[in-house]
Design a protein around this motif. Structure first.
Motif, short mmCIF file in Angstrom:
data_model
loop_
_atom_site.label_atom_id
_atom_site.label_comp_id
_atom_site.label_asym_id
_atom_site.label_seq_id
_atom_site.Cartn_x
_atom_site.Cartn_y
_atom_site.Cartn_z
N VAL A 50 2.97 -1.04 3.00
CA VAL A 50 3.29 -0.05 4.04
C VAL A 50 2.04 0.32 4.82
N ASP A 52 -0.66 -1.45 5.29
CA ASP A 52 -1.10 -2.58 6.11
C ASP A 52 -0.16 -2.86 7.28
N GLY A 53 1.02 -2.21 7.31
CA GLY A 53 1.95 -2.40 8.40
C GLY A 53 2.88 -3.58 8.21
N LYS A 54 2.93 -4.14 7.01
CA LYS A 54 3.81 -5.29 6.77
C LYS A 54 5.25 -4.87 6.54
N VAL A 55 5.46 -3.61 6.15
CA VAL A 55 6.81 -3.05 6.03
C VAL A 55 6.95 -2.05 7.17
N ASN A 56 7.91 -2.31 8.08
CA ASN A 56 7.98 -1.52 9.31
C ASN A 56 9.00 -0.39 9.27
N SER A 57 9.97 -0.46 8.37
CA SER A 57 10.99 0.59 8.33
C SER A 57 11.41 0.84 6.89
N GLU A 60 13.92 -1.67 5.20
CA GLU A 60 13.43 -2.85 4.48
C GLU A 60 13.21 -2.54 3.01
N GLN A 76 4.79 8.02 6.06
CA GLN A 76 4.51 7.01 7.10
C GLN A 76 5.71 6.81 8.03
N PHE A 77 6.93 6.96 7.49
CA PHE A 77 8.14 6.64 8.26
C PHE A 77 8.78 7.86 8.92
#
Length: 134
Positions: A50, A52-57, A60, A76-77
């Motif tokens: 999360v 690193d930005g590899k999980v965007n929502s 997922e 973060q979300f």
């Protein structure tokens, strides 16, 4: 009563620890939070993905049924103030010990954004307020 009495140290209750001041709990009154925010260092693999930005929502995460162990992942979300919580149940539990009963409280809290995302939290503590906050 002297040395062998019920007072501080020297009696039956000290279990051979001596009469000194003991180890103590370190420096008293350290203060709570001096206003400085520390940067989040992820502990779990999901947390690292999360950050690193590899999980965007959050969908997922739900899709793969991954357990969320860090509150910073939710932060973060969702923007602050969008989540609402409601205490569903406060359940007292007792454990029998040699000295008697110990009382604790299990609290179930529902958290959601009123837009289809929901989560359930459970916490056990000695006090009700601590169980709700946990």
């Amino acid at each position: 009563m002297g040395e062998g009495g019920f007072g501080k140290g020297g009696g039956f209750g000290d279990k051979g620890k001596g009469k000194g001041k003991g180890k103590g709990k370190g420096k008293k009154g350290k203060g709570k939070g001096k206003g400085e925010e520390k940067e989040w260092v992820p502990v779990t693999k999901l947390g690292r993905l999360v950050k690193d930005g590899k999980v965007n929502s959050i969908e997922e995460i739900y899709l793969h049924s991954l357990p969320i162990k860090e509150f910073q992942i939710i932060d973060q979300f969702f923007q602050p103030g969008t989540l609402k919580d409601e205490v569903m149940k406060i359940h007292p539990v007792q454990k029998m010990t040699s000295a008697g009963q110990t009382n604790r409280f299990v609290c179930y809290v529902l958290v959601g954004d009123q837009n289809g995302h929901i989560g359930l939290g459970a916490k056990c503590a000695k006090e009700v307020a601590t169980a709700i906050r946990g």
